[in-house]
Motif scaffolding. Structure first.
Motif, PDB file in Angstrom:
ATOM      1  N   UNK A 176       0.833  -1.202   0.000  1.00  0.00           N
ATOM      2  CA  UNK A 176       0.000   0.000   0.000  1.00  0.00           C
ATOM      3  C   UNK A 176       0.867   1.250   0.000  1.00  0.00           C
ATOM      4  N   UNK A 177       1.915   1.250   0.811  1.00  0.00           N
ATOM      5  CA  UNK A 177       2.803   2.419   0.863  1.00  0.00           C
ATOM      6  C   UNK A 177       3.501   2.630  -0.472  1.00  0.00           C
ATOM      7  N   UNK A 178       3.895   1.547  -1.109  1.00  0.00           N
ATOM      8  CA  UNK A 178       4.600   1.657  -2.381  1.00  0.00           C
ATOM      9  C   UNK A 178       3.688   2.145  -3.503  1.00  0.00           C
ATOM     10  N   UNK A 179       2.396   1.858  -3.404  1.00  0.00           N
ATOM     11  CA  UNK A 179       1.455   2.179  -4.494  1.00  0.00           C
ATOM     12  C   UNK A 179       0.545   3.352  -4.169  1.00  0.00           C
ATOM     13  N   UNK A 180       0.840   4.071  -3.111  1.00  0.00           N
ATOM     14  CA  UNK A 180      -0.031   5.170  -2.696  1.00  0.00           C
ATOM     15  C   UNK A 180      -0.072   6.294  -3.735  1.00  0.00           C
ATOM     16  N   UNK A 181       0.968   6.386  -4.564  1.00  0.00           N
ATOM     17  CA  UNK A 181       0.991   7.370  -5.654  1.00  0.00           C
ATOM     18  C   UNK A 181       0.989   6.685  -7.017  1.00  0.00           C
ATOM     19  N   UNK A 182       0.413   5.492  -7.057  1.00  0.00           N
ATOM     20  CA  UNK A 182       0.370   4.733  -8.307  1.00  0.00           C
ATOM     21  C   UNK A 182      -0.317   5.551  -9.400  1.00  0.00           C
ATOM     22  N   UNK A 183       0.167   5.477 -10.642  1.00  0.00           N
ATOM     23  CA  UNK A 183      -0.488   6.218 -11.733  1.00  0.00           C
ATOM     24  C   UNK A 183      -1.908   5.760 -12.033  1.00  0.00           C
ATOM     25  N   UNK A 184      -2.250   4.547 -11.625  1.00  0.00           N
ATOM     26  CA  UNK A 184      -3.612   4.059 -11.849  1.00  0.00           C
ATOM     27  C   UNK A 184      -4.512   4.511 -10.701  1.00  0.00           C
ATOM     28  N   UNK A 185      -5.629   5.129 -11.034  1.00  0.00           N
ATOM     29  CA  UNK A 185      -6.511   5.708 -10.011  1.00  0.00           C
ATOM     30  C   UNK A 185      -7.047   4.661  -9.037  1.00  0.00           C
ATOM     31  N   UNK A 186      -7.443   3.488  -9.557  1.00  0.00           N
ATOM     32  CA  UNK A 186      -8.017   2.466  -8.689  1.00  0.00           C
ATOM     33  C   UNK A 186      -6.963   1.920  -7.721  1.00  0.00           C
ATOM     34  N   UNK A 187      -5.766   1.681  -8.223  1.00  0.00           N
ATOM     35  CA  UNK A 187      -4.694   1.211  -7.350  1.00  0.00           C
ATOM     36  C   UNK A 187      -4.378   2.248  -6.278  1.00  0.00           C
ATOM     37  N   UNK A 188      -4.294   3.476  -6.703  1.00  0.00           N
ATOM     38  CA  UNK A 188      -3.965   4.569  -5.787  1.00  0.00           C
ATOM     39  C   UNK A 188      -5.020   4.689  -4.683  1.00  0.00           C
ATOM     40  N   UNK A 189      -6.289   4.633  -5.081  1.00  0.00           N
ATOM     41  CA  UNK A 189      -7.379   4.770  -4.114  1.00  0.00           C
ATOM     42  C   UNK A 189      -7.402   3.613  -3.131  1.00  0.00           C
ATOM     43  N   UNK A 190      -7.170   2.397  -3.641  1.00  0.00           N
ATOM     44  CA  UNK A 190      -7.203   1.240  -2.752  1.00  0.00           C
ATOM     45  C   UNK A 190      -6.018   1.259  -1.779  1.00  0.00           C
ATOM     46  N   UNK A 191      -4.858   1.667  -2.277  1.00  0.00           N
ATOM     47  CA  UNK A 191      -3.691   1.760  -1.398  1.00  0.00           C
ATOM     48  C   UNK A 191      -3.949   2.756  -0.272  1.00  0.00           C
ATOM     49  N   UNK A 192      -4.526   3.878  -0.609  1.00  0.00           N
ATOM     50  CA  UNK A 192      -4.802   4.894   0.420  1.00  0.00           C
ATOM     51  C   UNK A 192      -5.867   4.416   1.399  1.00  0.00           C
ATOM     52  N   UNK A 193      -6.836   3.679   0.891  1.00  0.00           N
ATOM     53  CA  UNK A 193      -7.870   3.140   1.780  1.00  0.00           C
ATOM     54  C   UNK A 193      -7.270   2.128   2.749  1.00  0.00           C
ATOM     55  N   UNK A 194      -6.358   1.300   2.250  1.00  0.00           N
ATOM     56  CA  UNK A 194      -5.695   0.338   3.125  1.00  0.00           C
ATOM     57  C   UNK A 194      -4.934   1.039   4.242  1.00  0.00           C
ATOM     58  N   UNK A 195      -4.236   2.109   3.887  1.00  0.00           N
ATOM     59  CA  UNK A 195      -3.477   2.850   4.896  1.00  0.00           C
ATOM     60  C   UNK A 195      -4.409   3.542   5.881  1.00  0.00           C
ATOM     61  N   UNK A 196      -5.513   4.062   5.372  1.00  0.00           N
ATOM     62  CA  UNK A 196      -6.497   4.711   6.250  1.00  0.00           C
ATOM     63  C   UNK A 196      -7.065   3.709   7.252  1.00  0.00           C
ATOM     64  N   UNK A 197      -7.407   2.520   6.751  1.00  0.00           N
ATOM     65  CA  UNK A 197      -7.933   1.486   7.638  1.00  0.00           C
ATOM     66  C   UNK A 197      -6.927   1.091   8.716  1.00  0.00           C
ATOM     67  N   UNK A 198      -5.666   1.149   8.359  1.00  0.00           N
ATOM     68  CA  UNK A 198      -4.620   0.758   9.303  1.00  0.00           C
ATOM     69  C   UNK A 198      -4.221   1.906  10.236  1.00  0.00           C
ATOM     70  N   UNK A 199      -4.861   3.058  10.030  1.00  0.00           N
ATOM     71  CA  UNK A 199      -4.568   4.198  10.909  1.00  0.00           C
ATOM     72  C   UNK A 199      -3.411   5.032  10.428  1.00  0.00           C
ATOM     73  N   UNK A 200      -2.979   4.789   9.179  1.00  0.00           N
ATOM     74  CA  UNK A 200      -1.907   5.604   8.614  1.00  0.00           C
ATOM     75  C   UNK A 200      -2.507   6.625   7.661  1.00  0.00           C
ATOM     76  N   UNK A 201      -1.949   7.801   7.663  1.00  0.00           N
ATOM     77  CA  UNK A 201      -2.415   8.839   6.753  1.00  0.00           C
ATOM     78  C   UNK A 201      -1.471   8.927   5.573  1.00  0.00           C
ATOM     79  N   UNK A 202      -2.052   8.928   4.386  1.00  0.00           N
ATOM     80  CA  UNK A 202      -1.251   9.089   3.179  1.00  0.00           C
ATOM     81  C   UNK A 202      -1.094  10.582   2.894  1.00  0.00           C
ATOM     82  N   UNK A 203       0.048  11.113   3.158  1.00  0.00           N
ATOM     83  CA  UNK A 203       0.287  12.546   2.997  1.00  0.00           C
ATOM     84  C   UNK A 203       0.661  12.840   1.557  1.00  0.00           C
ATOM     85  N   UNK A 204      -0.323  12.736   0.665  1.00  0.00           N
ATOM     86  CA  UNK A 204      -0.049  12.979  -0.755  1.00  0.00           C
ATOM     87  C   UNK A 204      -1.216  13.735  -1.355  1.00  0.00           C
TER      88      UNK A 204
END
Length: 204
Positions: A176-204
């Motif tokens: 999730x951390x590696x793909x948080x800025x993925x060029x694909x919108x769906x990948x990017x959104x899912x990575x950020x959601x995973x981090x949000x669920x885990x209590x991490x904020x994606x500062x991007x």
């Protein structure tokens, strides 16, 4: 004879090959399938099932995997119906057979080789470099590939491959951390959601 009686005969391991030959052309699909997979059938029945050209019978035979004789496995590998080769790819563990299927011209067959757990690492590395994204995605979806190979696939050019890595490893936040800025919108959104669920904020 009723369909139920024919089904019982097709499934009975003591049924002779001569009787099973007749069941391979039965009007009921389940009877044909059972005859092709009869545990007591000889190679002649398996080969006759393949000779029908029926994709379902080819699949039925292929799914018997390593229980098939070398002659029948060779016949499945050379069979024109993809379904038979795909069934064998999902169930076989014999390395010689797998090496043949990794070189199959159909990407669905090559992808099927990658799906079972605990495939040899060198075989999975070969498939991870396949020209078709659906094959590489099947490798990425495996949770038993070496860790370094999974991390290597993060750089794959296909969004589908990266999606497989991400969604099959929801508990591993490295992806999730590696793909948080993925060029694909769906990948990017899912990575950020995973981090949000885990209590991490994606500062991007």
């Amino acid at each position: 004879m009723s369909i139920a009686a024919d089904q019982a005969l097709a499934e009975d391991p003591t049924t002779s090959d001569e009787v099973l030959f007749g069941r391979l052309s039965h009007r009921d699909w389940h009877v044909r399938w059972s005859a092709a997979q009869n545990p007591g059938a000889g190679d002649a029945v398996r080969l006759a099932a393949l000779a029908t050209g029926d994709k379902h019978l080819a699949s039925a035979v292929g799914q018997l995997g390593d229980t098939l004789s070398l002659e029948v496995r060779d016949a499945v590998c050379a069979h024109p119906r993809r379904e038979g080769r795909e069934g064998l790819a999902l169930t076989a563990n014999d390395r010689t057979t797998l090496d043949r299927l990794v070189a199959d011209p159909d990407p669905k067959v090559r992808a099927a080789v990658a799906q079972p757990d605990h495939r040899p690492a060198d075989l999975m590395r070969l498939l991870a470099r396949d020209r078709r994204a659906e094959v590489r995605a099947a490798v990425a979806a495996s949770t038993t590939i070496p860790d370094d190979l999974a991390l290597e696939l993060l750089a794959d050019r296909s969004a589908v491959v990266r999606w497989s890595l991400l969604t099959m490893r929801d508990g591993d936040l490295r992806f999730a951390r590696a793909l948080v800025d993925d060029p694909d919108e769906m990948n990017r959104a899912h990575a950020r959601f995973m981090l949000f669920q885990a209590g991490e904020r994606a500062e991007h």
